[in-house]
Design a protein around this motif. Sequence first.
Motif, PDB file in Angstrom:
ATOM      1  N   ASN A  18       0.817  -1.208   0.000  1.00 15.73           N
ATOM      2  CA  ASN A  18       0.000   0.000   0.000  1.00 15.73           C
ATOM      3  C   ASN A  18       0.856   1.266   0.000  1.00 15.73           C
ATOM      4  O   ASN A  18       2.039   1.242   0.371  1.00 15.73           O
ATOM      5  CB  ASN A  18      -0.911   0.022   1.227  1.00 15.73           C
ATOM      6  CG  ASN A  18      -1.941  -1.086   1.217  1.00 15.73           C
ATOM      7  OD1 ASN A  18      -2.260  -1.637   0.168  1.00 15.73           O
ATOM      8  ND2 ASN A  18      -2.461  -1.421   2.387  1.00 15.73           N
ATOM      9  N   LEU A  19       0.248   2.367  -0.410  1.00 20.37           N
ATOM     10  CA  LEU A  19       0.902   3.668  -0.280  1.00 20.37           C
ATOM     11  C   LEU A  19       1.293   3.864   1.184  1.00 20.37           C
ATOM     12  O   LEU A  19       0.436   3.802   2.070  1.00 20.37           O
ATOM     13  CB  LEU A  19      -0.057   4.767  -0.727  1.00 20.37           C
ATOM     14  CG  LEU A  19       0.468   6.202  -0.639  1.00 20.37           C
ATOM     15  CD1 LEU A  19       1.567   6.440  -1.669  1.00 20.37           C
ATOM     16  CD2 LEU A  19      -0.671   7.206  -0.846  1.00 20.37           C
ATOM     17  N   PRO A  20       2.574   4.097   1.488  1.00 21.40           N
ATOM     18  CA  PRO A  20       3.010   4.119   2.896  1.00 21.40           C
ATOM     19  C   PRO A  20       2.536   5.338   3.689  1.00 21.40           C
ATOM     20  O   PRO A  20       2.358   5.249   4.899  1.00 21.40           O
ATOM     21  CB  PRO A  20       4.536   4.083   2.795  1.00 21.40           C
ATOM     22  CG  PRO A  20       4.839   4.643   1.444  1.00 21.40           C
ATOM     23  CD  PRO A  20       3.716   4.231   0.562  1.00 21.40           C
ATOM     24  N   ARG A  21       2.355   6.466   3.012  1.00 23.90           N
ATOM     25  CA  ARG A  21       1.837   7.640   3.718  1.00 23.90           C
ATOM     26  C   ARG A  21       1.191   8.585   2.719  1.00 23.90           C
ATOM     27  O   ARG A  21       1.551   8.614   1.542  1.00 23.90           O
ATOM     28  CB  ARG A  21       2.933   8.350   4.512  1.00 23.90           C
ATOM     29  CG  ARG A  21       3.960   9.123   3.686  1.00 23.90           C
ATOM     30  CD  ARG A  21       5.002   9.763   4.594  1.00 23.90           C
ATOM     31  NE  ARG A  21       5.947  10.582   3.828  1.00 23.90           N
ATOM     32  CZ  ARG A  21       5.804  11.891   3.633  1.00 23.90           C
ATOM     33  NH1 ARG A  21       4.779  12.545   4.153  1.00 23.90           N
ATOM     34  NH2 ARG A  21       6.712  12.574   2.934  1.00 23.90           N
ATOM     35  N   GLU A  22       0.233   9.350   3.208  1.00 26.37           N
ATOM     36  CA  GLU A  22      -0.433  10.359   2.397  1.00 26.37           C
ATOM     37  C   GLU A  22       0.068  11.737   2.808  1.00 26.37           C
ATOM     38  O   GLU A  22       0.322  11.994   3.988  1.00 26.37           O
ATOM     39  CB  GLU A  22      -1.950  10.279   2.587  1.00 26.37           C
ATOM     40  CG  GLU A  22      -2.551   8.935   2.191  1.00 26.37           C
ATOM     41  CD  GLU A  22      -4.060   8.923   2.331  1.00 26.37           C
ATOM     42  OE1 GLU A  22      -4.710   9.844   1.795  1.00 26.37           O
ATOM     43  OE2 GLU A  22      -4.588   8.006   2.992  1.00 26.37           O
ATOM     44  N   HIS A  23       0.196  12.623   1.828  1.00 27.34           N
ATOM     45  CA  HIS A  23       0.700  13.960   2.148  1.00 27.34           C
ATOM     46  C   HIS A  23       0.350  14.923   1.031  1.00 27.34           C
ATOM     47  O   HIS A  23       0.091  14.530  -0.114  1.00 27.34           O
ATOM     48  CB  HIS A  23       2.220  13.930   2.353  1.00 27.34           C
ATOM     49  CG  HIS A  23       3.007  13.372   1.205  1.00 27.34           C
ATOM     50  ND1 HIS A  23       3.462  14.138   0.155  1.00 27.34           N
ATOM     51  CD2 HIS A  23       3.423  12.104   0.935  1.00 27.34           C
ATOM     52  CE1 HIS A  23       4.127  13.376  -0.703  1.00 27.34           C
ATOM     53  NE2 HIS A  23       4.107  12.127  -0.263  1.00 27.34           N
ATOM     54  N   GLU A  26       5.083  18.511  -1.123  1.00 29.47           N
ATOM     55  CA  GLU A  26       6.312  18.669  -0.365  1.00 29.47           C
ATOM     56  C   GLU A  26       7.479  18.785  -1.330  1.00 29.47           C
ATOM     57  O   GLU A  26       7.451  18.182  -2.411  1.00 29.47           O
ATOM     58  CB  GLU A  26       6.543  17.455   0.544  1.00 29.47           C
ATOM     59  CG  GLU A  26       5.441  17.191   1.544  1.00 29.47           C
ATOM     60  CD  GLU A  26       5.637  15.886   2.303  1.00 29.47           C
ATOM     61  OE1 GLU A  26       4.943  15.682   3.308  1.00 29.47           O
ATOM     62  OE2 GLU A  26       6.483  15.047   1.862  1.00 29.47           O
ATOM     63  N   SER A  68      -0.992  10.402  -7.328  1.00 33.26           N
ATOM     64  CA  SER A  68       0.295  11.023  -7.038  1.00 33.26           C
ATOM     65  C   SER A  68       0.445  12.198  -7.995  1.00 33.26           C
ATOM     66  O   SER A  68      -0.023  12.141  -9.134  1.00 33.26           O
ATOM     67  CB  SER A  68       1.456  10.038  -7.203  1.00 33.26           C
ATOM     68  OG  SER A  68       1.530   9.568  -8.529  1.00 33.26           O
ATOM     69  N   ARG A  82      -2.052  10.778  -2.369  1.00 33.87           N
ATOM     70  CA  ARG A  82      -3.268  10.664  -1.560  1.00 33.87           C
ATOM     71  C   ARG A  82      -4.103   9.476  -2.041  1.00 33.87           C
ATOM     72  O   ARG A  82      -4.296   9.284  -3.245  1.00 33.87           O
ATOM     73  CB  ARG A  82      -4.096  11.942  -1.697  1.00 33.87           C
ATOM     74  CG  ARG A  82      -5.234  12.075  -0.693  1.00 33.87           C
ATOM     75  CD  ARG A  82      -4.735  12.581   0.631  1.00 33.87           C
ATOM     76  NE  ARG A  82      -4.215  13.942   0.538  1.00 33.87           N
ATOM     77  CZ  ARG A  82      -3.633  14.570   1.563  1.00 33.87           C
ATOM     78  NH1 ARG A  82      -3.493  13.961   2.723  1.00 33.87           N
ATOM     79  NH2 ARG A  82      -3.171  15.799   1.419  1.00 33.87           N
ATOM     80  N   LYS A 423      11.987   3.440  -3.237  1.00 28.48           N
ATOM     81  CA  LYS A 423      11.414   4.766  -3.448  1.00 28.48           C
ATOM     82  C   LYS A 423      11.075   4.923  -4.929  1.00 28.48           C
ATOM     83  O   LYS A 423      11.540   4.151  -5.774  1.00 28.48           O
ATOM     84  CB  LYS A 423      12.399   5.860  -3.018  1.00 28.48           C
ATOM     85  CG  LYS A 423      12.731   5.869  -1.540  1.00 28.48           C
ATOM     86  CD  LYS A 423      13.752   6.959  -1.217  1.00 28.48           C
ATOM     87  CE  LYS A 423      14.137   6.932   0.250  1.00 28.48           C
ATOM     88  NZ  LYS A 423      15.165   7.980   0.575  1.00 28.48           N
ATOM     89  N   HIS A 446       9.402   7.991  -0.540  1.00 25.72           N
ATOM     90  CA  HIS A 446       8.754   6.702  -0.328  1.00 25.72           C
ATOM     91  C   HIS A 446       8.400   6.127  -1.700  1.00 25.72           C
ATOM     92  O   HIS A 446       8.565   6.793  -2.727  1.00 25.72           O
ATOM     93  CB  HIS A 446       7.488   6.858   0.529  1.00 25.72           C
ATOM     94  CG  HIS A 446       6.509   7.857  -0.016  1.00 25.72           C
ATOM     95  ND1 HIS A 446       5.611   7.574  -1.031  1.00 25.72           N
ATOM     96  CD2 HIS A 446       6.301   9.175   0.289  1.00 25.72           C
ATOM     97  CE1 HIS A 446       4.887   8.643  -1.304  1.00 25.72           C
ATOM     98  NE2 HIS A 446       5.283   9.629  -0.534  1.00 25.72           N
TER      99      HIS A 446
END
Length: 459
Positions: A18-23, A26, A68, A82, A423, A446
């Motif tokens: 899965n996508l490791p984090r949403e942000h 940046e 993305s 996201r 990554k 990531h």
Amino acid sequence: MSALPKITPVPASRIRENLPREHGYEPMHVDGQLPAELAGTLYRNGPALMDLFGVPYSHLFEGDGGISAVRFAAGRASGAARVLETAGLKAEREAGRPLFGFNARWTDRWPRAMRGGNGKNAANTNVIWWQGQLLALWEGGLPTEVDPETLLARGTTDLDGAVPASFSAHPHTVGDTLFNFGLRYGRHTTLDLFAWKAGSSAECISSIPLPRATMLHDFIATDRHLVFFVSPIAIRIWRALLMVGSATDLLAWRPEHGTEVIVVPLDNPGEPVRFHTDPFFQWHFSNAWEEQGQIVVDYVRYADMSSFEDLEQGLVGDAGQLHRARIDPKRKTFKTEQLWNVQCEFPRVAPGLEGAPNRYTWLACDDERPGISRFDNKTDTASTWWAEEGQFCAEPVFVRAPHPAGEGDGWALSLTYDASSHKSFVAVLDGQHPETGPIARAWFDHHIPITFHGNFAPA
């Protein structure tokens, strides 16, 4: 023609994680020098969640979509990622268990299927910027509106009532008009055709009956015609109604039906030309144009639908070969030839050239290791960047320079996974000399799970 080896499988660590984090946006680390003239945002879409509550999806196409985005400006890059929380995903999170598709309990999914379908729009296949809207597309349902700044899902839209059921993930823009299609299932299967002219609302321009429930992934357009290759895939109705097996189990290859060629004249879309040819399958088209009464169509051809089964196993495998078909609508003839003997997929042309002859076709390819190729239709040769070992390239998206001197003047962008660092980065290739490798790499901190398609929105 001798058999080609299977394309290098993408490792499960990349596909099924899965996508490791949403942000939000940046700053990204950049190797090399980004062109100052490269200004705008690369949006990509694909399944960002490969499982839900620890229960894996049975097929990549079931994964919940995620956007993305990489924004380029003044030689810098910033990135965002996201998961799209659609209405279906929100309901599952509130329930604390899968409710839809083949990873849900049968007692949940069967009643929903009997009421008319899966009930969940995965929004996981493509993302487009059109008429000031960012839309995530999935061929099984309506478009999902996405906030371009936050990448949060706003909900589905029927485009002011123009779309009765579905809006495919593969629209094509010719001139100032975006064309697309959708399938409606029921007692009869219907192919709906859409035209969305810049400055106007989308409209359904025709509805064409199909002989059976089938899967149709893509089409192509010229300035005068829409062209469909309807492969001999049949949906197993009772499996679909009972929701038994897996996503692949719903489909059957019926070569005895042949592939139906449907040519729709835009000046009279209610009177298509229809005929059959030998059975074959295609995921994606490259381009089409008209010359001397014929329609020339570039596409990636497969012998059958076995690549769909590979995707269920988490492999991007068994890619097809680039072909060119010549269709004579009056005589109802179809002739095809292979253009290139390297396995390839995800063909793209420079923006503004859809519907017109193009010299260059950009493709993701594989010949011992993955790469990005610019195939030259004039010389029948390819210029290729072969990625490093353990790197896997997504569909190339070509961005033309602000004042291009020629068709290849610009940059090809490919979201690339690097296994050694776990990554992802966007590789920026010089459109004139892609074989020299990336002139810059813009890195996420990531990995980004597999993305199917994307587009560039100029600043």
